[in-house]
Design a protein around this motif. Structure first.
Motif, PDB file in Angstrom:
ATOM      1  N   ALA A 122       0.805  -1.226   0.000  1.00 28.75           N
ATOM      2  CA  ALA A 122       0.000   0.000   0.000  1.00 28.75           C
ATOM      3  C   ALA A 122       0.838   1.276   0.000  1.00 28.75           C
ATOM      4  N   GLY A 124       3.749   1.647  -1.398  1.00 30.85           N
ATOM      5  CA  GLY A 124       4.639   1.703  -2.549  1.00 30.85           C
ATOM      6  C   GLY A 124       6.075   1.347  -2.232  1.00 30.85           C
ATOM      7  N   GLY A 125       6.288   0.624  -1.142  1.00 28.53           N
ATOM      8  CA  GLY A 125       7.646   0.180  -0.820  1.00 28.53           C
ATOM      9  C   GLY A 125       8.455   1.177  -0.020  1.00 28.53           C
ATOM     10  N   CYS A 127       8.307   1.573   3.249  1.00 26.76           N
ATOM     11  CA  CYS A 127       8.400   1.105   4.640  1.00 26.76           C
ATOM     12  C   CYS A 127       7.445   1.879   5.559  1.00 26.76           C
ATOM     13  N   ALA A 128       6.242   2.101   5.083  1.00 27.61           N
ATOM     14  CA  ALA A 128       5.269   2.855   5.869  1.00 27.61           C
ATOM     15  C   ALA A 128       3.945   2.115   6.015  1.00 27.61           C
ATOM     16  N   CYS A 129       3.949   0.808   5.772  1.00 27.08           N
ATOM     17  CA  CYS A 129       2.747   0.009   5.998  1.00 27.08           C
ATOM     18  C   CYS A 129       3.232  -1.411   6.299  1.00 27.08           C
ATOM     19  N   CYS A 132       3.057  -5.666   2.842  1.00 30.29           N
ATOM     20  CA  CYS A 132       3.952  -6.525   2.049  1.00 30.29           C
ATOM     21  C   CYS A 132       4.598  -7.574   2.959  1.00 30.29           C
ATOM     22  N   LEU A 168       9.332  -7.445   5.877  1.00 29.15           N
ATOM     23  CA  LEU A 168       8.562  -6.692   4.889  1.00 29.15           C
ATOM     24  C   LEU A 168       9.144  -7.001   3.504  1.00 29.15           C
ATOM     25  N   CYS A 170       9.112  -5.506   0.737  1.00 32.92           N
ATOM     26  CA  CYS A 170       9.767  -4.424  -0.003  1.00 32.92           C
ATOM     27  C   CYS A 170      11.177  -4.160   0.498  1.00 32.92           C
TER      28      CYS A 170
HETATM   29 FE1  FES Z   1       4.526  -0.722   2.576  1.00 30.96          FE
HETATM   30 FE2  FES Z   1       6.444  -2.586   2.138  1.00 30.96          FE
HETATM   31  S1  FES Z   1       4.941  -1.836   0.802  1.00 30.96           S
HETATM   32  S2  FES Z   1       6.083  -1.412   3.912  1.00 30.96           S
END
Ligand code: FES
Length: 198
Positions: A122, A124-125, A127-129, A132, A168, A170
């Motif tokens: 969510a 986009g990679g 590191c804020a959700c 993944c 994660l 990403c």
């Molecule tokens: Fe959000 Fe990996 S895509 S932390």
């Protein structure tokens, strides 16, 4: 066409004006029409010239350049060169294994999205959700990965079904030491989707 109108049309810079008489007899009658010279536009003042010259948009060289940088889209991975393939296996929610040949430097989020596996990503990679989230199935492979940093650990704390070997996707970048990696996709993520309940 009346003579004054024809005259005005043939001489640029002239325009027709008319007015009505104010007297009681000819109140509604056009009493005369005359052509009047239109003065040329006044030259811009010195200050106006200076302000135009200083405007950032006044010359093509000063306009903002159009950006032509390459577009970065998530889920885009290049096929590995022959002989340089690394293999990673994803096990989806239904338990189906997907063994994929990838290139060094690809991360698990991009690989999953490029292969239509269900990994949302969510943020986009960035590191804020935690959408993944993957679970590394082999402790040896987990130990070969760089330690998760504080940002990743903070997001992992929010992940659904956290395990000792959770990462994660990403943040996991493929390298030769990770050839043969196997990861499991969790049954749900924090961003619930209708497919989570099938
Ligand atoms: Fe959000 Fe990996 S895509 S932390």
């Amino acid at each position: 066409m009346s003579t004054p109108r024809l005259f005005a049309q043939t001489l640029p810079g002239l325009r027709l004006t008319s007015k009505r008489t104010a007297g009681p007899i000819a109140r509604h009658m056009r009493c005369y029409t005359k052509a009047t010279a239109v003065p040329p536009p006044a030259a811009p003042s010195r200050s106006a010239q200076i302000s135009v010259r200083r405007s950032p948009w006044s010359t093509p060289l000063q306009r903002r350049a159009f950006s032509a940088s390459a577009t970065v889209s998530h889920g885009h991975v290049e096929p590995p060169k022959p002989g340089e393939e690394l293999y990673v296996t994803f096990i989806d929610k239904e338990g189906v294994e997907h063994k994929i040949a990838v290139s060094k430097g690809d991360n698990l989020l991009d690989i999953a999205q490029a292969n239509d596996l269900e990994m949302e990503g969510a943020c986009g990679g960035s590191c804020a959700c935690s959408t993944c989230h993957v679970i590394v199935l082999d402790q040896d492979y987990y130990d070969k990965m760089p330690e998760p940093d504080d940002d990743e650990n903070d997001m992992l704390d929010l992940a659904f079904g956290l395990q000792e070997t959770s990462r994660l996707g990403c943040q996991v970048v493929m390298k030769p030491e990770l050839d043969g990696l196997r990861v499991k996709l969790p049954s749900m993520t924090r961003n619930l989707q209708s497919s989570d309940f099938k």
